[in-house]
Design a protein around this motif. Structure first.
Motif, PDB file in Angstrom:
ATOM      1  N   LEU A  13      73.855  83.623  -6.430  1.00 18.79           N
ATOM      2  CA  LEU A  13      72.634  84.093  -5.796  1.00 18.79           C
ATOM      3  C   LEU A  13      72.152  83.035  -4.816  1.00 18.79           C
ATOM      4  O   LEU A  13      71.968  81.872  -5.178  1.00 18.79           O
ATOM      5  CB  LEU A  13      71.559  84.376  -6.839  1.00 18.79           C
ATOM      6  CG  LEU A  13      70.272  85.000  -6.333  1.00 18.79           C
ATOM      7  CD1 LEU A  13      70.542  86.374  -5.719  1.00 18.79           C
ATOM      8  CD2 LEU A  13      69.269  85.128  -7.454  1.00 18.79           C
ATOM      9  N   ARG A  14      71.979  83.430  -3.553  1.00 20.11           N
ATOM     10  CA  ARG A  14      71.551  82.504  -2.510  1.00 20.11           C
ATOM     11  C   ARG A  14      70.348  83.077  -1.785  1.00 20.11           C
ATOM     12  O   ARG A  14      70.114  84.281  -1.816  1.00 20.11           O
ATOM     13  CB  ARG A  14      72.687  82.249  -1.520  1.00 20.11           C
ATOM     14  CG  ARG A  14      73.905  81.641  -2.189  1.00 20.11           C
ATOM     15  CD  ARG A  14      75.024  81.479  -1.204  1.00 20.11           C
ATOM     16  NE  ARG A  14      76.240  81.038  -1.853  1.00 20.11           N
ATOM     17  CZ  ARG A  14      76.681  79.806  -1.871  1.00 20.11           C
ATOM     18  NH1 ARG A  14      76.016  78.855  -1.287  1.00 20.11           N
ATOM     19  NH2 ARG A  14      77.795  79.501  -2.493  1.00 20.11           N
ATOM     20  N   GLN A  15      69.597  82.223  -1.114  1.00 20.24           N
ATOM     21  CA  GLN A  15      68.412  82.655  -0.374  1.00 20.24           C
ATOM     22  C   GLN A  15      68.680  82.502   1.113  1.00 20.24           C
ATOM     23  O   GLN A  15      68.961  81.412   1.587  1.00 20.24           O
ATOM     24  CB  GLN A  15      67.187  81.832  -0.784  1.00 20.24           C
ATOM     25  CG  GLN A  15      65.903  82.255  -0.131  1.00 20.24           C
ATOM     26  CD  GLN A  15      65.481  83.665  -0.518  1.00 20.24           C
ATOM     27  OE1 GLN A  15      65.633  84.073  -1.656  1.00 20.24           O
ATOM     28  NE2 GLN A  15      64.968  84.409   0.427  1.00 20.24           N
ATOM     29  N   GLY A  16      68.575  83.610   1.863  1.00 21.75           N
ATOM     30  CA  GLY A  16      68.740  83.585   3.306  1.00 21.75           C
ATOM     31  C   GLY A  16      67.384  83.573   3.996  1.00 21.75           C
ATOM     32  O   GLY A  16      66.333  83.522   3.349  1.00 21.75           O
ATOM     33  N   ARG A  17      67.408  83.651   5.329  1.00 17.12           N
ATOM     34  CA  ARG A  17      66.145  83.677   6.075  1.00 17.12           C
ATOM     35  C   ARG A  17      65.323  84.910   5.751  1.00 17.12           C
ATOM     36  O   ARG A  17      64.110  84.849   5.645  1.00 17.12           O
ATOM     37  CB  ARG A  17      66.430  83.645   7.572  1.00 17.12           C
ATOM     38  CG  ARG A  17      66.832  82.294   8.073  1.00 17.12           C
ATOM     39  CD  ARG A  17      67.039  82.328   9.549  1.00 17.12           C
ATOM     40  NE  ARG A  17      68.276  83.077   9.813  1.00 17.12           N
ATOM     41  CZ  ARG A  17      68.645  83.530  10.975  1.00 17.12           C
ATOM     42  NH1 ARG A  17      67.879  83.361  12.024  1.00 17.12           N
ATOM     43  NH2 ARG A  17      69.781  84.165  11.130  1.00 17.12           N
TER      44      ARG A  17
END
Length: 116
Positions: A13-17
């Protein structure tokens, strides 16, 4: 957590703009990504997760299918119904019956002398 469709590695799980997404654990070798869908809400056409997006011009939220090949889209937030199934209409609040208006609940028959 989903697995990468290319080589089977776990996705993180990653956080983008704009929003959160799943990215392959083998990044930068593999750049495969997957959208984070609404919990329990699947597309009725292809069974892919339904995701939340925001329209560029109006700024209104909408909920399309995460599969780019599918054309499913709704403009009201999907929710889980009482039977734990995905519903794609407006969520209606439960009406609380008024005992003064329902003769079965109040124990009175429909008489003219029932005060309101």
């Amino acid at each position: 957590m989903p697995s990468c469709p290319i080589h089977g590695a776990t996705m993180q799980l990653r956080q983008g703009r704009a929003a959160a997404f799943y990215g392959c654990a083998r990044y930068p070798e593999c750049r495969e990504t997957a959208a984070v869908g609404l919990p329990g809400i699947l597309c009725p056409l292809c069974q892919s997760p339904v995701v939340e997006r925001v329209a560029k011009k109006s700024g209104k939220p909408f909920w399309p299918c995460s599969s780019r090949e599918c054309e499913f889209i709704v403009w009201e937030r999907p929710h889980l119904c009482r039977h734990n199934e995905a519903c794609f209409g407006a969520e209606r609040p439960r009406a609380i019956p008024d005992p003064r208006l329902d003769p079965v609940i109040s124990g009175h028959e429909a008489d003219d002398d029932v005060p309101f």
